[in-house]
Design a protein around this motif. Structure first.
Motif, PDB file in Angstrom:
ATOM      1  N   LEU A 141      50.401 -12.692 -15.054  1.00  0.00           N
ATOM      2  CA  LEU A 141      50.757 -11.746 -16.118  1.00  0.00           C
ATOM      3  C   LEU A 141      50.698 -11.683 -17.141  1.00  0.00           C
ATOM      4  N   LYS A 142      50.007 -12.999 -17.234  1.00  0.00           N
ATOM      5  CA  LYS A 142      49.010 -12.979 -18.956  1.00  0.00           C
ATOM      6  C   LYS A 142      48.535 -11.665 -19.243  1.00  0.00           C
ATOM      7  N   HIS A 143      47.831 -11.323 -18.329  1.00  0.00           N
ATOM      8  CA  HIS A 143      47.133  -9.354 -18.240  1.00  0.00           C
ATOM      9  C   HIS A 143      48.209  -8.288 -18.544  1.00  0.00           C
ATOM     10  N   ALA A 144      49.171  -8.666 -18.897  1.00  0.00           N
ATOM     11  CA  ALA A 144      50.312  -7.622 -18.776  1.00  0.00           C
ATOM     12  C   ALA A 144      49.812  -6.746 -20.041  1.00  0.00           C
ATOM     13  N   LEU A 145      50.051  -5.435 -20.311  1.00  0.00           N
ATOM     14  CA  LEU A 145      49.099  -5.338 -21.305  1.00  0.00           C
ATOM     15  C   LEU A 145      50.323  -4.960 -22.755  1.00  0.00           C
TER      16      LEU A 145
END
Length: 214
Positions: free
Chosen positions: A125-129
């Protein structure tokens, strides 16, 4: 469609164990027996107010409501980020979106003091833009403000965005934003409610159905 936006609780993550757990700790404080997990689970998308309704039959008109909310949040803040798991099938969905380079982000009514640690600590989830929390806007869902802000951050027209959530407020917000509204029926819908009367464009039963739609 050029981008996907997600609700958080009950759509991307299964936060019911922490939310219902905090509620039951609060009930014990008042010498009440814990409510069954499956009874409390459908209220996990309704925030602290919904959980208090389930656990104490209290609403905003109750003079003790505000203080009880504060008590609930004091308990929840100690456990909210413990062993957070994605809903079944979500990790495979996110991995596939990343492989296909489809932009995705998160719009939630959850306060940033909870949503930011959950998202930034999660390996996927940390890669959400983008992450728009309830206190990042003047008016949270069902207002479309957060969705419009997210679309602007992604530089994508709202009409080219899907918003997936598991609450009627998510559908209202998406429709008012001019997005494609999609219900995650695998989420925290109440018993007997399949979302068919929410006026959403699409309903999916598991995350992989989103990929099939795309």
């Amino acid at each position: 469609m050029k981008a996907i936006l997600f609700d958080l609780d009950g759509t991307l993550i299964d936060s019911a164990p922490q939310l219902v757990g905090a509620l039951n700790q609060l009930r014990l404080k008042y010498d009440l027996t814990p409510i069954p997990f499956l009874k409390g689970r459908p209220f996990a998308s309704h925030g602290a107010a919904g959980l208090l309704k389930a656990g104490f039959n209290m609403d905003k008109n109750d003079p003790l409501f505000d203080s009880r909310i504060e008590e609930f949040l004091e308990i929840y803040k100690e456990i909210f980020n413990q062993d957070v798991q994605c809903m079944d099938g979500v990790e495979a969905l996110i991995q596939d979106l990343n492989r296909k380079k489809i932009p995705w982000g998160i719009v939630t009514n959850k306060a940033s003091k909870f949503s930011v640690p959950i998202v930034t600590d999660h390996p996927l989830l940390k890669h959400a833009l983008c992450l728009i929390s309830g206190d990042d806007v003047n008016t949270p869902k069902p207002s479309p403000e957060g969705l419009m802000k997210a679309a602007s951050m992604l530089s994508i027209q709202p009409s080219e965005v899907i918003y997936l959530g598991d609450d009627r407020r998510d559908v209202i917000a998406a429709n008012d934003a001019g997005m494609i509204s999609m219900i995650a029926r695998y989420g925290y819908l109440e018993a007997g409610d399949d979302g068919k009367n929410w006026n959403a464009h699409h309903i999916i039963d598991e995350p992989i159905d989103l990929l099939n739609y795309l």
